[in-house]
Design an enzyme around this catalytic site. Sequence first.
Site, mmCIF file in Angstrom:
data_model
loop_
_atom_site.group_PDB
_atom_site.id
_atom_site.type_symbol
_atom_site.label_atom_id
_atom_site.label_comp_id
_atom_site.label_asym_id
_atom_site.label_seq_id
_atom_site.Cartn_x
_atom_site.Cartn_y
_atom_site.Cartn_z
ATOM 1 N N ILE A 1 -9.552 -7.819 5.007
ATOM 2 C CA ILE A 1 -10.350 -7.481 3.830
ATOM 3 C C ILE A 1 -9.947 -8.286 2.592
ATOM 4 C CG2 ILE A 1 -8.938 -5.522 3.023
ATOM 5 C CD1 ILE A 1 -11.909 -4.186 2.738
ATOM 6 N N LYS B 1 -9.650 1.802 -0.242
ATOM 7 C CA LYS B 1 -10.189 3.154 -0.098
ATOM 8 C C LYS B 1 -10.055 3.598 1.335
ATOM 9 C CE LYS B 1 -13.166 2.644 2.280
ATOM 10 N NZ LYS B 1 -13.340 2.016 3.648
ATOM 11 N N HIS C 1 -1.041 3.652 2.578
ATOM 12 C CA HIS C 1 -1.407 3.480 1.163
ATOM 13 C C HIS C 1 -0.408 4.134 0.218
ATOM 14 C CE1 HIS C 1 -5.993 2.776 2.027
ATOM 15 N NE2 HIS C 1 -5.237 1.765 2.380
#
Lengths: 273, 273
Positions: free
Chosen positions: A16, A96, A78
């Site tokens: 990503i 997210k 995270h």
Amino acid sequence: MVTAPLRLGLLSTAKINQLVIAGVPEMVEIVAVASRDGARARAYAHEHRIARPHGSYEALLADPDVDAVYVSLPNGLHHEWTMRALAAGKHVLCEKPYSRQPAEVEEAWDAASAGGLVLAEAFMYRHHPQIRRTKELVEAGAIGRLRMIRSSFSVRLLDLGDIRMLSDLDGGALMDLGCYCVNASRLLGGEPERVLGEQVLARSGVDFDFLGTMRFPGDVVAQFEAFFSLPSRQRLEAVGEQGAVVLDAPWRPDWGFTVTLARGEEVEIVDVQ
Amino acid sequence: MVTAPLRLGLLSTAKINQLVIAGVPEMVEIVAVASRDGARARAYAHEHRIARPHGSYEALLADPDVDAVYVSLPNGLHHEWTMRALAAGKHVLCEKPYSRQPAEVEEAWDAASAGGLVLAEAFMYRHHPQIRRTKELVEAGAIGRLRMIRSSFSVRLLDLGDIRMLSDLDGGALMDLGCYCVNASRLLGGEPERVLGEQVLARSGVDFDFLGTMRFPGDVVAQFEAFFSLPSRQRLEAVGEQGAVVLDAPWRPDWGFTVTLARGEEVEIVDVQ
């Protein structure tokens, strides 16, 4: 006034990152990248012309010339790395959804606030003008009293070894896709008073498909669907007593999008700037 | 072979009768109508050219020249009058939904079966060719493995004194509108293993808005919405791993309808005969 660019470090070499690298604005400079594997960090830095590779996440966090980090690790990592980055005095942009544990969310945002640091979840779709315009239309009464929010996000996942199928890294359709629907429903509806969900489990223990229902103050209700078993689908509808706003590409407007406002027999394509 | 037409009696003078009268086929003859008010029955019979008015429901059921009755009473009266009609040896077409009590449903269909009588719920939408075609397409694998059924039916109800708002006559959005969604979901998905619902209550105690979720065998899931608070909406989608069938007017195809079959980039308007 000339401001020095924000110096960003990439914490991981996840796929990503490419989207962040491709879209990096002038006021941001990507100065460092970290991987648990030093050779991999060096190859990645070379390929993407990033000045400083780090052979561990800790080394990147110790780099005094990094102002902020982009945490692109799997969901389950995270919180740990965001907390470490904040402790090292770095601003954090975290992929997210931040975490499935409400206590971790509170802890992290409290820590950022105490340290005078910015912590943000990478719900990039929120920064597209179509969403701002949609929220404005709803708040200005363009569809009358809001009653329902409907959203969907599906992406067919054929590789059952994909990281999003792993339960110990907090995979699953709700965490990966449904989180957009939850986020947008809260953007329009506020804080839910009650939620219901139905999941179809994959063999790995994560939800392969997920259907959610939310109840908001003022008799507003929301429904959403997130499927790994279905071909690409995305849609967001805000439906009120006088009409509806429909977004056909709420989550990836960069692929092309239309915002439609329907009132009675009138259907208007909304101009989004 | 010449068959005598079925002689139908209308049990009540409800507004919905008009649709049955307007669409009555050649093999059916409407021969009687009943109202609790004799004058009303006579005026109604005169207006609609129906031979025999009856001043009570009992009188119509006692009429030996009535083969079958159409029960167009409010939901809360369906069971009582269906049971009485069956006991009188009449076939029954009862307005939808039959009852909110599963035990009443069992009792009535058992009674019909024992008496060699036909008992049917007036889900007229099921007899339209677009639904037959949709079921055929799904069963023939046109959309691949079925994964989701989505449906909606909303009709804005501004008159809060409407019979559909009365709790003691089993009103509410689920009973009046959502029942179509439940019915179609079961037609495509089979018998649900689990259901979830969220309702917005009207002051009268019935659900003004209703969101439903159903889980079917084989990991098929369904979501539906039924609103009295929203302008007219109707839609039925069957979504599979290879595509989707979408009906834009599943419940009132007589208003005009389209059946769309989407597979990958191909979108086809299905020919319905």
